[in-house]
Design a protein around this motif. Sequence first.
Motif, PDB file in Angstrom:
ATOM      1  N   LYS A  44       0.802  -1.223   0.000  1.00 38.60           N
ATOM      2  CA  LYS A  44       0.000   0.000   0.000  1.00 38.60           C
ATOM      3  C   LYS A  44       0.839   1.279   0.000  1.00 38.60           C
ATOM      4  CE  LYS A  44      -0.803   0.561   4.941  1.00 38.60           C
ATOM      5  NZ  LYS A  44      -1.834   0.602   5.974  1.00 38.60           N
ATOM      6  N   ASN A  45       2.091   1.190   0.404  1.00 37.51           N
ATOM      7  CA  ASN A  45       2.925   2.388   0.465  1.00 37.51           C
ATOM      8  C   ASN A  45       3.860   2.536  -0.727  1.00 37.51           C
ATOM      9  OD1 ASN A  45       1.868   3.257   2.960  1.00 37.51           O
ATOM     10  ND2 ASN A  45       3.167   1.785   4.033  1.00 37.51           N
ATOM     11  N   LYS A  47       5.152   3.918  -4.034  1.00 40.08           N
ATOM     12  CA  LYS A  47       4.933   5.208  -4.699  1.00 40.08           C
ATOM     13  C   LYS A  47       5.407   5.218  -6.149  1.00 40.08           C
ATOM     14  CE  LYS A  47       3.562   7.164  -0.865  1.00 40.08           C
ATOM     15  NZ  LYS A  47       2.153   7.161  -0.586  1.00 40.08           N
TER      16      LYS A  47
END
Length: 91
Positions: A44-45, A47
């Motif tokens: 989810k993190n 980038k």
Amino acid sequence: MAASSRAQVLDLYRTMLRESKRFSAYNYRTYAVRRIRDAFRENKNVKDPVEIQTLVNKAKRDLGIIRRQVHIGQLYSTDKLIIENRDMPRT
């Protein structure tokens, strides 16, 4: 993450969960749901857009596998496990 990319990922997540809940076998169903949730939480993190696209492509391949396995599982259905029979009274 761009808004369209986020929407695409969320749609893919929901679709994978929905399809995996169609497994007729309890163990496959719970394992698939757990693995999907864990994989999306783990990433989810992220980038980097290139890495996000790579993960999305992998998830789309996995969705195809889930759909095929659900279909195969429906061809060769088995009896439900005791844990799945919620109508039975507990003693």
